[in-house]
Write a protein that holds these residues in place. Structure first.
Motif, PDB file in Angstrom:
ATOM      1  N   GLN A 267       3.115   2.380  -8.587  1.00  0.00           N
ATOM      2  CA  GLN A 267       2.522   1.126  -9.086  1.00  0.00           C
ATOM      3  C   GLN A 267       2.397   1.597 -10.842  1.00  0.00           C
ATOM      4  OE1 GLN A 267       0.954   3.281  -7.266  1.00  0.00           O
ATOM      5  NE2 GLN A 267      -1.110   3.997  -8.131  1.00  0.00           N
TER       6      GLN A 267
ATOM      7  N   THR B  12       1.884   2.392  -3.370  1.00  0.00           N
ATOM      8  CA  THR B  12       0.726   3.263  -4.194  1.00  0.00           C
ATOM      9  C   THR B  12       0.676   4.488  -3.748  1.00  0.00           C
ATOM     10  OG1 THR B  12      -1.144   2.382  -2.835  1.00  0.00           O
ATOM     11  CG2 THR B  12      -0.273   1.000  -4.497  1.00  0.00           C
ATOM     12  N   GLU B  13       0.903   4.831  -2.366  1.00  0.00           N
ATOM     13  CA  GLU B  13       0.536   6.268  -1.845  1.00  0.00           C
ATOM     14  C   GLU B  13       1.563   7.132  -2.573  1.00  0.00           C
ATOM     15  OE1 GLU B  13       0.816   5.462   2.418  1.00  0.00           O
ATOM     16  OE2 GLU B  13      -1.120   4.259   2.368  1.00  0.00           O
TER      17      GLU B  13
ATOM     18  N   ARG C 159       0.783  -1.086   0.060  1.00  0.00           N
ATOM     19  CA  ARG C 159       0.066   0.046  -0.031  1.00  0.00           C
ATOM     20  C   ARG C 159       0.644   1.209   0.004  1.00  0.00           C
ATOM     21  NH1 ARG C 159      -4.724  -0.077   0.504  1.00  0.00           N
ATOM     22  NH2 ARG C 159      -4.916  -1.887   1.772  1.00  0.00           N
TER      23      ARG C 159
ATOM     24  N   GLU D  48      -0.460  -5.011   2.423  1.00  0.00           N
ATOM     25  CA  GLU D  48      -0.470  -4.460   3.576  1.00  0.00           C
ATOM     26  C   GLU D  48       1.095  -4.097   3.819  1.00  0.00           C
ATOM     27  OE1 GLU D  48      -2.345  -2.308   5.234  1.00  0.00           O
ATOM     28  OE2 GLU D  48      -3.599  -3.105   3.802  1.00  0.00           O
TER      29      GLU D  48
ATOM     30  N   VAL E 294      -3.072  -4.967  -4.056  1.00  0.00           N
ATOM     31  CA  VAL E 294      -2.576  -4.062  -3.094  1.00  0.00           C
ATOM     32  C   VAL E 294      -2.498  -4.600  -1.771  1.00  0.00           C
ATOM     33  CG1 VAL E 294      -2.611  -1.660  -2.036  1.00  0.00           C
ATOM     34  CG2 VAL E 294      -3.153  -2.055  -4.275  1.00  0.00           C
TER      35      VAL E 294
END
Length: 192
Positions: A73, A68-69, A65, A84, A82
């Motif tokens: 990706q 992706t923040e 995750r 953890e 996605v």
């Protein structure tokens, strides 16, 4: 066949590594195998995925995750899982794969590779592990592993944990020619 590929995210490596990654992606797609990789768009990861996607391949990206923040990706993936954290990513990359291929990479690639080799040594992963030794990239590592066997940190049987090839076109034949690891490998996992 589902093939897990470990590789670098660095954009700053020599073009020959990008070319090998792209060619491997194409080869996997053209063989109608599924590519599973870390889900990134940069570096060899991006070249690998782009090669497979350009050849109509099925590509599964598995990314934590936090990546992706910061938008690491690959935007072109229809199948991006996605998870953890990095530990779950490594588990999901390996779970259900029929082979592991390691392209050149840094500490992340090496860490993933060594985890796969450790799990194989303990008979928790039984499938082929192939180093794509582009221009001798993995030769120093293989010499080091040979030293660990010579100095009895690993048993001679552990030479078969991995194989290496120098050319992309040899990866899939090597995977197909490599038998599954001995399910009783725990009997010689410990050095005696």
């Amino acid at each position: 066949m589902r093939i897990c590929v470990y590789c670098a995210s660095s954009e700053h490596v020599d073009r020959r590594y990008h070319d090998a990654a792209s060619a491997l992606g194409r080869a996997i797609a053209e063989a109608r195998c599924t590519l599973v990789y870390g889900g990134g768009a940069a570096g060899l990861m991006g070249s690998l995925a782009n090669g497979a996607l350009a050849s109509g391949g099925e590509v599964i990206g598995i990314i934590p995750r936090f990546m992706t923040e910061v938008e690491w990706q690959h935007p072109g993936l229809a199948n991006l899982e996605v998870v953890e954290d990095m530990r779950e990513r490594k588990h999901r990359l390996l779970a259900g794969s029929d082979a592991v291929v390691a392209l050149p990479g840094g500490c992340g690639t090496l860490e993933e590779l060594f985890e796969a080799m450790t799990l194989k040594r303990l008979a928790l992963y039984l499938k082929p592990i192939v180093l794509l030794d582009v221009d001798g990239f993995y030769a120093p590592l293989e010499r080091f592993l040979e030293q660990t066997i010579e100095q009895r940190f690993m048993n001679p049987q552990h030479r078969a944990l991995w194989t290496s090839v120098a050319r992309v076109e040899d990866v899939l034949p090597r995977i197909r020619a490599t038998p599954d690891w001995d399910a009783n490998a725990r009997d010689y996992a410990a050095v005696r």
